[in-house]
Design an enzyme around this catalytic site. Sequence first.
Site, PDB file in Angstrom:
ATOM      1  N   ASP A   1     -16.564  -9.504   4.809  1.00 12.42           N
ATOM      2  CA  ASP A   1     -15.587  -9.039   3.819  1.00 12.42           C
ATOM      3  C   ASP A   1     -15.346  -7.537   3.982  1.00 12.42           C
ATOM      4  O   ASP A   1     -15.534  -6.757   3.051  1.00 12.42           O
ATOM      5  CB  ASP A   1     -16.094  -9.341   2.404  1.00 12.42           C
ATOM      6  CG  ASP A   1     -14.978  -9.274   1.365  1.00 12.42           C
ATOM      7  OD1 ASP A   1     -15.291  -9.128   0.177  1.00 12.42           O
ATOM      8  OD2 ASP A   1     -13.795  -9.380   1.750  1.00 12.42           O
TER       9      ASP A   1
ATOM     10  N   VAL B   1     -20.524 -12.157  -9.880  1.00 13.32           N
ATOM     11  CA  VAL B   1     -20.867 -10.774  -9.543  1.00 13.32           C
ATOM     12  C   VAL B   1     -21.096 -10.009 -10.838  1.00 13.32           C
ATOM     13  O   VAL B   1     -20.267 -10.011 -11.738  1.00 13.32           O
ATOM     14  CB  VAL B   1     -19.780 -10.115  -8.679  1.00 13.32           C
ATOM     15  CG1 VAL B   1     -18.422 -10.193  -9.337  1.00 13.32           C
ATOM     16  CG2 VAL B   1     -20.151  -8.653  -8.414  1.00 13.32           C
TER      17      VAL B   1
END
Length: 919
Positions: free
Chosen positions: A785, A678
């Site tokens: 998520d 990320v």
Amino acid sequence: MESSKHNKLCSCFYLCLLLTLVAADPQTESLLTLKSQVTDNFNSLKDWFIITPGVSDKVVACCSWSGVRCNQNSTSVVSLDLSSKNLAGSLSGKEFLVFTELLELNISDNSFSGEFPSEIFFNLTNLRSLDISRNNFSGRFPDGNGGGGSSLKNLILLDALSNSFSGPLPIHLSQLENLKVLNLAGSYFTGSIPSQYGSFKNLEFLHLGGNLLSGHIPQELGNLTTLTHMEIGYNSYEGVIPWQIGYMSELKYLDIAGANLSGFLPKHFSNLTKLESLFLFRNHLSREIPWELGQITSLVNLDLSDNHISGTIPESFSGLKNLRLLNLMYNEMSGTLPQVIAQLPSLDTLFIWNNYFSGSLPKSLGMNSKLRWVDVSTNSFEGEIPQGICSRGVLFKVILFSNNFTGTLSPSLSNCSTLVRIRLEDNSFSGVIPFSFSEIPDISYIDLSRNKLTGGIPLDISKATKLDYFNISNNPELGGKLPPQIWSAPRLQNFSASSCSISGGLPEFESCKSITVIELSNNNISGMLTPTVSTCGSLEKMDLAGNRMTGGIPERFAKLPHLRVLDLSHNNLSGSIPSDKVFQSMGKHAYEGNANLCGLPLKSCPAYSSRKLVSVLVACLVSILLMVVAALALYYIRQRSQGQWKMVSFTGLPHFTADDVLRNFGSPEPSEAVPASVSKAVLPTGITVIVRKIELQDKKKSVVLNVLTQMGNARHVNLVRLLGFCYNNHLVYVLYDNNLHTGTLAEKMRTKKKDWATKKRIITGVAKGLCFLHHECYPAIPHGDVKLSNILFDDDKIEPCLGEFGFKYMLHLNTADQMNDVIRAEQQKDIYNFGELILEILTNGKLMNAGGLMIQNKPKDVLLREVCTENEVGSSDFKQGEVKRVVEVALLCIRSDQSDRPCMEDALRFLSEAENRFK
């Protein structure tokens, strides 16, 4: 010589192209300009080009193009249909000015954005139909300054459904005397409905639902005597329903649901003699249903659910001979279910659950109409199930739980071959279970728990080929043994038969791939645990506590990849608990009450066999060696097969190359990888994106890329946009928008601790986003998520956006065998996490680490009191009812049994439901 020939050929080509363009007529040139301006990733306009100049100066060359229709002489374009062509970009409007004879313009179901060009709206004076629905136009709707509204005097249809318009509703539209269809639903229009909207002369269809409208509903709408269809719900109005609506004599469909309305039902509705559908659910309506409502004999659908309506069902409903749907659920009604309801000849759906009804159900219920769905749960009904409830042969759902019913299930349900869902739990039914499963082939859900049934479980339950949920728990006199082939029911996922006095042994586990939950606690089951349970690859929970099981615990239990709950306490088991971490993770309570059982987490066993220890060490070394070899081989393969990078961009992201993305990470070559899973990247124009990495499996590449494309085309106000992705044979870098969002939910909670209105809006917004992903995308896109840090906000608005939707789901999809299994599992995870998120919001994060089990075990009144205190809501405050409803939705979502959780569509629709399980 060769170079000279090449230059001559190029010169000829450009000369021909120039002559072609010069020869093109103005309308064709305008469409070619339009083609050059829009984004057409799927090449939908591939036939928009000129082969040869036209043979006549008057003939329009573009008449043969897809989506283009001309008049009979082919001299002018009269219709332009660009719907559903996956086009994007903004429109200048100037390219439409030459189409003076245009009658129809349809650009619906695309991804056009920016402001809607006023040139289209105010210069195409012959336009009769304008459809711009399902795009992303934003800003104010053209306001009609300078008399522009009257220039469209021929307009009959205006459809702007599902865009992002803001500001007030355009008043000038009321000047369009020929307008019959006006659809402005699904945007962000604010303010009140203009009183001028009551002056339309010929309007037949009006849809303003799903905006941010407020204020009072204008009584002038009652002047729309030509209107047949009106939807103005899913806004937040003030006050009551105007009784003047009763003057709309042609009205057939009226929907003002979810509109924050108070007061009571106007008696003047009895004048709506043509009304077929009346939807007023999810408001704050009170008092009794007026007797006059029974005079609307044309009614087919009546939904007054989720209000505060009291009193009884009027006897005047006997006149509703066409009524098919009667929905009064979640009100405060009382009395009995009148006999006249059972006599309605067209009734097929009856929802009256969660009220205060009592008495017996009418004996003739189901005998006079083709009743399909009955739900009277959570009332105080008593007596027996009407014997003829299934006599017309179409009943497929019967929901009677949480009442005081008695008697047997036969003959009322024993011969009902059409049943799909049966919920009779929490009553006092007695006698045997009369079902022959081979005769109810479509049954999928049965809950008979908490009754007084006897006679054991039917032996042919394995013939229920579609059964996925069966709960017979807490029938203490049921008795009998477990049917030998019970685990081979092909779709059975949940089997619960705790506290039923069942004896005998556990049947062998064969063909049990679908079973996820087995609950058999507090019975008299004996014998040994069979190792064949390891074939149940989907098993998540096995509760055998409080039985008479003997022998040891098979080590093969550790082969169950999804096992999270194992309870073998209070049996007669012996030997050592296997050392695998699966067994250790269950905790001490899972093994207590077995006097001859030892090993962690219980007391230690005698010294471990040295021979066995050597075997374990050798196995570990071999495993490590194999893993190293496999890792080296995988690294080599990836280095050889990485391939060239490609870029796919969606609406909102200019066209860049993969080099533009990777260059942000110091990679001069596109073959080099982004260093972290990320990261953030700043693209050449200054756009900042969040970059997430997925390592592709060879067999899953096409699946992952197809789903990513679907995700990129998914647009919703409560979703952070997926702007694009770049990929090669081995990796995908997913680019999420990072420019519009200025804070996370955790940060907002620190400044909005006592603001109940804000919290309610945030919860509803998250639910809308999840509902869109689960139910409006096909296939469904689980978020994967849902948590505080992934709820972001657009500037200073309190409008939540779900960040990084679908990413965790993509990771699981990349390694799973069955896409549908991944979707179902991830959807359930979303629902559970949504419930926990609600509790975190309501308690300002204090329950963040408490876990669902602790919350479920806490008395509901205690939890409600704590939440109200945390939000400074007093016992006399009307907000307490809202808080209670939201808490109950959260508790439904975190139920341990997935079958009892609502889907996100139900969680959103019934966000104000109390004490109800998913139907």
